[in-house]
Enzyme design. Structure first.
Site, PDB file in Angstrom:
ATOM      1  N   GLY A   1       0.934  -1.144  -0.100  1.00  0.00           N
ATOM      2  CA  GLY A   1      -0.009   0.020   0.137  1.00  0.00           C
ATOM      3  C   GLY A   1       0.869   1.220  -0.242  1.00  0.00           C
TER       4      GLY A   1
ATOM      5  CD  GLN B   1       3.195   5.917   2.773  1.00  0.00           C
ATOM      6  OE1 GLN B   1       2.353   5.211   2.225  1.00  0.00           O
ATOM      7  NE2 GLN B   1       4.342   5.091   3.348  1.00  0.00           N
TER       8      GLN B   1
ATOM      9  CB  CYS C   1       4.879   2.181   7.390  1.00  0.00           C
ATOM     10  SG  CYS C   1       4.537   3.572   6.445  1.00  0.00           S
ATOM     11  CG  LEU C   2       6.329   1.142   1.306  1.00  0.00           C
ATOM     12  CD1 LEU C   2       5.801   1.272  -0.026  1.00  0.00           C
ATOM     13  CD2 LEU C   2       7.502   0.021   1.109  1.00  0.00           C
TER      14      LEU C   2
ATOM     15  CG  HIS D   1      -0.899   1.169   7.265  1.00  0.00           C
ATOM     16  ND1 HIS D   1       0.124   0.715   7.972  1.00  0.00           N
ATOM     17  CD2 HIS D   1      -0.095   1.911   6.387  1.00  0.00           C
ATOM     18  CE1 HIS D   1       1.465   1.397   7.892  1.00  0.00           C
ATOM     19  NE2 HIS D   1       1.048   2.094   6.744  1.00  0.00           N
ATOM     20  CD  GLU D   2      -1.474   2.290   2.593  1.00  0.00           C
ATOM     21  OE1 GLU D   2      -0.802   3.600   2.382  1.00  0.00           O
ATOM     22  OE2 GLU D   2      -0.584   1.456   2.981  1.00  0.00           O
TER      23      GLU D   2
ATOM     24  CG  HIS E   1      -0.157   6.672   5.474  1.00  0.00           C
ATOM     25  ND1 HIS E   1       0.943   7.270   5.830  1.00  0.00           N
ATOM     26  CD2 HIS E   1       0.158   5.270   5.287  1.00  0.00           C
ATOM     27  CE1 HIS E   1       1.835   6.437   6.354  1.00  0.00           C
ATOM     28  NE2 HIS E   1       1.502   5.225   5.600  1.00  0.00           N
TER      29      HIS E   1
HETATM   30 CO    CO Z   1       2.359   3.148   5.882  1.00  0.00          CO
END
Ligand code: CO
Length: 169
Positions: free
Chosen positions: A54, A59, A98-99, A140-141, A144
């Protein structure tokens, strides 16, 4: 003669914590145009390149309510514009990463099932019900897009070594 369409994809730089944009509430998308389509294509490519499931627009330094998710081939790519969570049910605890936080993993408890409403790249509304890992990724997304980071929900940090013993998710 058929017109040939060429798609040029760009891998976008991923914003790392503690960049301020990650804590901001994102703005609603109001124009569903070519720029949005291009951003979605590039976000997908960036997520795949980074081996993520995701990616949210902040991000990649874009303060807009846009996210892409793809947990497996069955789910396919899910594009969420201006998403809202309509209903939740149950509970699950599992490991997340998480990226924007390389090498940080931790257990997070979230609802097991969610029903969301979002717009697609053309502005059409759709509803989607998901459970288990897909529900986790969607939540999760969506977090964000409200400036909420998974680290604020971690109940136990997991080391990279421990992670290898975990069911790969
Ligand atoms: Co994330």
């Amino acid at each position: 003669m058929a017109t040939r369409r060429r798609i040029f994809l760009t891998i976008l730089p991923i914003v790392m914590f503690p960049d301020k944009i990650l804590k901001q509430k994102c703005k609603k998308v109001t124009s569903f145009d070519k720029n949005l389509a291009k951003l979605l294509n590039n976000m997908y490519e960036t997520m795949i390149e980074a081996d993520g499931v995701g990616l949210a627009a902040p991000q990649v330094d874009v303060n807009k309510q846009i996210a892409v998710v793809e947990v497996d081939e069955d789910s396919g790519v899910i594009e969420m514009i201006n998403p809202e969570i309509l209903e939740t049910e149950g509970e699950q605890t599992g490991v997340e990463g998480c990226l924007s936080f390389p090498d940080i993993y931790g257990e997070v408890t979230r609802p097991y099932r969610v029903k969301i409403r979002a717009q697609d790249r053309h502005g059409e509304y759709y509803e989607l019900e998901a459970e288990d890992f897909l529900a986790r990724a969607l939540q999760h997304e969506i977090d964000h897009l409200h400036g909420i980071l998974f680290t604020s929900k971690i109940t136990r940090y997991i080391t990279v070594e421990e992670l290898e013993g975990y069911d790969a998710e």
